[in-house]
Design a protein around this motif. Structure first.
Motif, PDB file in Angstrom:
ATOM      1  N   PHE A  73      96.283  69.287 101.187  1.00 28.49           N
ATOM      2  CA  PHE A  73      95.203  68.333 100.910  1.00 28.49           C
ATOM      3  C   PHE A  73      95.487  66.982 101.558  1.00 28.49           C
ATOM      4  O   PHE A  73      94.589  66.346 102.120  1.00 28.49           O
ATOM      5  CB  PHE A  73      95.032  68.159  99.398  1.00 28.49           C
ATOM      6  N   LYS A  74      96.732  66.554 101.487  1.00 28.83           N
ATOM      7  CA  LYS A  74      97.097  65.270 102.081  1.00 28.83           C
ATOM      8  C   LYS A  74      96.924  65.292 103.594  1.00 28.83           C
ATOM      9  O   LYS A  74      96.442  64.326 104.193  1.00 28.83           O
ATOM     10  CB  LYS A  74      98.537  64.916 101.717  1.00 28.83           C
ATOM     11  N   GLN A  75      97.286  66.418 104.205  1.00 31.92           N
ATOM     12  CA  GLN A  75      97.135  66.539 105.656  1.00 31.92           C
ATOM     13  C   GLN A  75      95.664  66.476 106.065  1.00 31.92           C
ATOM     14  O   GLN A  75      95.318  65.830 107.059  1.00 31.92           O
ATOM     15  CB  GLN A  75      97.763  67.841 106.149  1.00 31.92           C
ATOM     16  N   LEU A  76      94.800  67.134 105.310  1.00 36.65           N
ATOM     17  CA  LEU A  76      93.370  67.070 105.606  1.00 36.65           C
ATOM     18  C   LEU A  76      92.880  65.629 105.562  1.00 36.65           C
ATOM     19  O   LEU A  76      92.125  65.182 106.445  1.00 36.65           O
ATOM     20  CB  LEU A  76      92.579  67.922 104.617  1.00 36.65           C
ATOM     21  N   PRO A 116      93.545  78.974 100.413  1.00 36.46           N
ATOM     22  CA  PRO A 116      93.975  78.019 101.435  1.00 36.46           C
ATOM     23  C   PRO A 116      94.956  78.661 102.415  1.00 36.46           C
ATOM     24  O   PRO A 116      95.575  79.686 102.090  1.00 36.46           O
ATOM     25  CB  PRO A 116      94.654  76.918 100.616  1.00 36.46           C
ATOM     26  N   PRO A 117      95.138  78.066 103.592  1.00 31.57           N
ATOM     27  CA  PRO A 117      96.054  78.649 104.583  1.00 31.57           C
ATOM     28  C   PRO A 117      97.509  78.281 104.346  1.00 31.57           C
ATOM     29  O   PRO A 117      98.314  78.269 105.283  1.00 31.57           O
ATOM     30  CB  PRO A 117      95.539  78.043 105.897  1.00 31.57           C
ATOM     31  N   VAL A 118      97.840  77.979 103.103  1.00 34.60           N
ATOM     32  CA  VAL A 118      99.206  77.627 102.720  1.00 34.60           C
ATOM     33  C   VAL A 118      99.515  78.269 101.374  1.00 34.60           C
ATOM     34  O   VAL A 118      98.602  78.595 100.618  1.00 34.60           O
ATOM     35  CB  VAL A 118      99.385  76.085 102.610  1.00 34.60           C
ATOM     36  N   PRO A 119     100.791  78.459 101.055  1.00 36.26           N
ATOM     37  CA  PRO A 119     101.132  78.969  99.721  1.00 36.26           C
ATOM     38  C   PRO A 119     100.856  77.929  98.649  1.00 36.26           C
ATOM     39  O   PRO A 119     100.587  76.759  98.947  1.00 36.26           O
ATOM     40  CB  PRO A 119     102.635  79.268  99.841  1.00 36.26           C
ATOM     41  N   ALA A 120     100.922  78.347  97.408  1.00 37.52           N
ATOM     42  CA  ALA A 120     100.620  77.444  96.300  1.00 37.52           C
ATOM     43  C   ALA A 120     101.456  76.171  96.353  1.00 37.52           C
ATOM     44  O   ALA A 120     100.948  75.070  96.126  1.00 37.52           O
ATOM     45  CB  ALA A 120     100.848  78.172  94.974  1.00 37.52           C
ATOM     46  N   ALA A 121     102.724  76.309  96.679  1.00 41.21           N
ATOM     47  CA  ALA A 121     103.603  75.142  96.717  1.00 41.21           C
ATOM     48  C   ALA A 121     103.215  74.161  97.822  1.00 41.21           C
ATOM     49  O   ALA A 121     103.552  72.976  97.745  1.00 41.21           O
ATOM     50  CB  ALA A 121     105.053  75.594  96.918  1.00 41.21           C
ATOM     51  N   GLY A 122     102.493  74.646  98.823  1.00 43.25           N
ATOM     52  CA  GLY A 122     102.115  73.787  99.937  1.00 43.25           C
ATOM     53  C   GLY A 122     100.779  73.096  99.774  1.00 43.25           C
ATOM     54  O   GLY A 122     100.362  72.332 100.653  1.00 43.25           O
ATOM     55  N   MET A 123     100.081  73.345  98.671  1.00 41.92           N
ATOM     56  CA  MET A 123      98.729  72.809  98.528  1.00 41.92           C
ATOM     57  C   MET A 123      98.663  71.282  98.441  1.00 41.92           C
ATOM     58  O   MET A 123      97.780  70.682  99.055  1.00 41.92           O
ATOM     59  CB  MET A 123      98.021  73.463  97.346  1.00 41.92           C
ATOM     60  N   PRO A 124      99.561  70.597  97.717  1.00 41.90           N
ATOM     61  CA  PRO A 124      99.486  69.129  97.731  1.00 41.90           C
ATOM     62  C   PRO A 124      99.605  68.559  99.140  1.00 41.90           C
ATOM     63  O   PRO A 124      98.843  67.660  99.523  1.00 41.90           O
ATOM     64  CB  PRO A 124     100.664  68.715  96.844  1.00 41.90           C
ATOM     65  N   ALA A 133      99.103  76.340  91.896  1.00 40.64           N
ATOM     66  CA  ALA A 133      97.890  76.070  92.678  1.00 40.64           C
ATOM     67  C   ALA A 133      96.860  75.310  91.857  1.00 40.64           C
ATOM     68  O   ALA A 133      96.221  74.371  92.348  1.00 40.64           O
ATOM     69  CB  ALA A 133      97.294  77.379  93.191  1.00 40.64           C
ATOM     70  N   MET A 134      96.692  75.715  90.607  1.00 39.27           N
ATOM     71  CA  MET A 134      95.724  75.035  89.740  1.00 39.27           C
ATOM     72  C   MET A 134      96.121  73.583  89.516  1.00 39.27           C
ATOM     73  O   MET A 134      95.280  72.675  89.549  1.00 39.27           O
ATOM     74  CB  MET A 134      95.600  75.764  88.410  1.00 39.27           C
ATOM     75  N   GLU A 135      97.377  73.335  89.296  1.00 37.04           N
ATOM     76  CA  GLU A 135      97.839  71.967  89.068  1.00 37.04           C
ATOM     77  C   GLU A 135      97.717  71.117  90.324  1.00 37.04           C
ATOM     78  O   GLU A 135      97.616  69.889  90.240  1.00 37.04           O
ATOM     79  CB  GLU A 135      99.281  71.985  88.562  1.00 37.04           C
ATOM     80  N   ALA A 136      97.691  71.770  91.491  1.00 37.68           N
ATOM     81  CA  ALA A 136      97.513  71.047  92.754  1.00 37.68           C
ATOM     82  C   ALA A 136      96.047  70.745  93.050  1.00 37.68           C
ATOM     83  O   ALA A 136      95.749  69.955  93.947  1.00 37.68           O
ATOM     84  CB  ALA A 136      98.106  71.855  93.905  1.00 37.68           C
ATOM     85  N   ALA A 182      82.409  60.492 112.850  1.00 35.37           N
ATOM     86  CA  ALA A 182      82.912  60.043 111.552  1.00 35.37           C
ATOM     87  C   ALA A 182      83.706  61.154 110.863  1.00 35.37           C
ATOM     88  O   ALA A 182      83.396  62.331 110.991  1.00 35.37           O
ATOM     89  CB  ALA A 182      81.767  59.594 110.662  1.00 35.37           C
ATOM     90  N   ARG A 183      84.710  60.749 110.134  1.00 31.89           N
ATOM     91  CA  ARG A 183      85.514  61.672 109.312  1.00 31.89           C
ATOM     92  C   ARG A 183      85.557  61.099 107.901  1.00 31.89           C
ATOM     93  O   ARG A 183      86.582  60.641 107.424  1.00 31.89           O
ATOM     94  CB  ARG A 183      86.935  61.809 109.879  1.00 31.89           C
ATOM     95  N   ALA A 184      84.408  61.112 107.249  1.00 33.54           N
ATOM     96  CA  ALA A 184      84.253  60.460 105.953  1.00 33.54           C
ATOM     97  C   ALA A 184      84.415  61.400 104.770  1.00 33.54           C
ATOM     98  O   ALA A 184      84.229  61.007 103.621  1.00 33.54           O
ATOM     99  CB  ALA A 184      82.878  59.790 105.874  1.00 33.54           C
ATOM    100  N   GLY A 185      84.770  62.658 105.021  1.00 35.69           N
ATOM    101  CA  GLY A 185      84.909  63.627 103.951  1.00 35.69           C
ATOM    102  C   GLY A 185      86.148  63.412 103.104  1.00 35.69           C
ATOM    103  O   GLY A 185      87.090  62.716 103.502  1.00 35.69           O
ATOM    104  N   SER A 186      86.156  64.045 101.943  1.00 37.41           N
ATOM    105  CA  SER A 186      87.275  63.948 101.011  1.00 37.41           C
ATOM    106  C   SER A 186      87.792  65.338 100.670  1.00 37.41           C
ATOM    107  O   SER A 186      87.046  66.315 100.693  1.00 37.41           O
ATOM    108  CB  SER A 186      86.835  63.269  99.711  1.00 37.41           C
ATOM    109  N   ALA A 187      89.078  65.418 100.343  1.00 37.14           N
ATOM    110  CA  ALA A 187      89.628  66.637  99.770  1.00 37.14           C
ATOM    111  C   ALA A 187      89.299  66.621  98.285  1.00 37.14           C
ATOM    112  O   ALA A 187      89.631  65.669  97.571  1.00 37.14           O
ATOM    113  CB  ALA A 187      91.131  66.696  99.987  1.00 37.14           C
TER     114      ALA A 187
END
Length: 539
Positions: free
Chosen positions: A123-126, A112-120, A171-174, A526-531
């Motif tokens: 995903f929320k931003q997406l 991902p384009p963020v560090p592990a700590a930034g993954m939650p 990252a795995m836990e995120a 439409a933006r119907a996708g999910s993270a």
């Protein structure tokens, strides 16, 4: 007063119709391919609240009805090696993916384009911005390494390796699907097998993957596969080999059978290893790969300094001419020479006129050694990454790999930030616009390498099962309604080396989570996708 009453009547009529509908959507009379490899059946498909709720004869009515007569109805395609992690933040439309019938992306080797700590938060931003496709991702082992010890060569201390493991765990836990690597590139190439086994053991705690762009996809491809399998066995993880190829022109027809036999033997003894590929005879990557790995051993900044040095270049050119060496895959040698390496994007006005020409041709026009021309172009394009097409793959080898039941499809391409452009990584390769329709057009219709049913299975239920997406990849009751409608007679991939952004034909409707997202040649907005978050089910 009359106008108010009129609008009230219209509103009541719409409300009554909506109340009368049994389903949100019904697709009528199509040739339904369930995705499991079964022959098609003529059936209706009813969708409600984002899921398939009935397949067969559907007597009820949908708020929206689609006549699929004469077309195939398939699960949406799953891109097993995607590069859209950053692109989706800029534009969630992913139109080039939708046009190919792709509804789910698995972000690959770069993480991902963020560090592990930034993954939650990522995903929320997406989800907040909205994305048109479903998206999940691996976390790169290189991200963990660079976070802890920078981009230079060297072995990590036990404490550093432990710190890298903490990043992987985070990252795995995120929701990462596992760890990925790109061992052909520095600084990823500086990771040892034992380092990767240690990190894989952390991913294994969440039943994750080790997914890899292997250390060598050319002359040493079999040894590289053996390394990936070793990491999987000792690390306790599933192994996914990205864009499987035997990219070595001197041994076309020899290495691929050996590679496939190695994977099959590992599977036979219980190793959960499989692969994906893109159906083209050229790979695409940066010109920096033409520099041996030792050039980058002290980091990017020092590497650029070395590439600028004429004396250092003399040594580099001798090594390019000599072939591959430990820790470095010489893609020029693998392609059979500079005449088979084509400049794709220089990111430079100075060299734009050479786009589409081979490095041999460019060198001749500039009266330079082709290697010097490549490095000059790479330096001129900074801070962007000048890229080339390396024609190093045999069509016969592609077909042989494609026939393997455990091979799925991955584009190795990003969603286009601006539709019709070269994509987020600036590489004009037809795989970004044609990969999935090409499987059907080229390898089902024209070459008859695959049956239609098996081709669809490779792009739907198999990758869904592989990734643990238990509610996707099939058209069955209870499954997520990711669906594509296509006319096989008119279906064509169109995108070519000379026109890499050509739009495919024959795919006319794409549905993501029950929402029509592409139809009649247009993105619906439409933006119907999910993270998609891989659940961390600890063992």
């Amino acid at each position: 007063m009359k106008r108010t009453l009129l609008w009230a009547g219209v509103s009541m009529l719409f409300a009554a119709n909506a109340a009368a509908a049994d389903y949100d959507l019904v697709i009528r009379g199509g040739r339904v391919l369930d995705g499991a490899g079964n022959p098609w059946v003529r059936a209706d498909v009813a969708v409600k609240e984002g899921r398939v709720v009935q397949v067969g004869q559907v007597p009820g009515q949908g708020t929206r009805e689609i006549d699929a007569t004469g077309r195939y109805v398939s699960p949406g395609f799953i891109d097993m090696m995607d590069q859209s992690g950053a692109a989706l933040l800029k534009d969630g439309a992913a139109e080039n993916k939708l046009r190919m019938g792709v509804t789910t992306l698995i972000g690959g080797e770069g993480g991902p384009p963020v560090p592990a700590a930034g993954m939650p938060g990522y995903f929320k931003q997406l989800e907040t911005q909205g994305i048109a496709v479903n998206f999940g991702t691996y976390y790169s082992s290189t991200q963990a390494r660079v976070h802890v010890m920078g981009d230079a060569a060297g072995a990590p201390t036990p404490k550093q390796l432990e710190a890298m493991g903490e990043q992987v765990k985070m990252a795995m836990e995120a929701g990462a699907f596992g760890i990925s690597s790109a061992l052909i590139y520095a600084p990823s190439s500086f990771q040892s097998t034992s380092d990767l086994i240690s990190l894989a053991k952390v991913a294994a705690q969440c039943d994750g993957f080790y997914a890899t762009h292997m250390r060598d996809e050319s002359e040493g491809v079999v040894k590289a596969i053996e390394e990936a399998i070793e990491i999987g066995e000792k690390g306790g993880v599933k192994v996914e080999i990205f864009h499987l190829k035997a990219a070595y022109a001197p041994e076309w027809g020899k290495l691929m059978p050996q590679a496939l036999a190695t994977i099959t033997a590992a599977r036979d003894r219980g190793v959960d290893v499989a692969a994906d590929l893109y159906p083209y005879t050229a790979g695409g990557t940066g010109l920096e790969i033409i520099a041996p790995s030792w050039v980058w051993a002290d980091g990017l900044e020092k590497g650029i300094e070395r590439v600028r040095d004429p004396k250092v270049r003399e040594r580099m050119k001798k090594e390019v001419a000599a072939g591959s060496m430990p820790g470095w895959s010489n893609l020029v040698h693998a392609s059979g020479g500079f005449q088979n390496v084509r400049l794709a994007n220089s990111f430079s006005e100075k060299y734009r006129r050479f786009h589409g020409k081979t490095l041999a041709e460019i060198g001749a026009e500039l009266n330079l050694d082709p290697a010097d021309a490549a490095w000059d172009i790479a330096l001129e394009g900074l801070p962007n990454r000048a890229v080339a097409l390396y024609f190093m793959i045999s069509e016969a080898d592609v077909q042989l790999a494609l026939r393997q039941p455990w091979v799925s499809i991955g584009s190795d391409a990003a969603a286009a930030v601006n539709y019709g452009s070269d994509g987020a990584i600036g590489l004009p390769h037809p795989r970004a616009y044609g990969t999935f329709p090409r499987i059907l057009a080229e390898y089902v219709k024209r070459r008859q390498v695959l049956t239609l049913e098996d081709a669809v299975r490779k792009m739907t239920s198999w990758p869904a099962q592989r990734m643990g997406l238990s509610d996707r990849g099939l058209i069955r009751e209870g499954m997520r309604a990711d669906i594509v409608l296509f006319d096989l007679d008119t279906l064509d991939d169109v995108a070519s080396w000379d026109a890499p952004a050509g739009a495919p034909t024959g795919i006319d409707t794409v549905i993501v989570n029950g929402v029509v997202s592409f139809e009649d040649g247009k993105h619906t907005g439409a933006r119907a996708g999910s993270a998609l978050r891989h659940p961390c089910r600890t063992r």
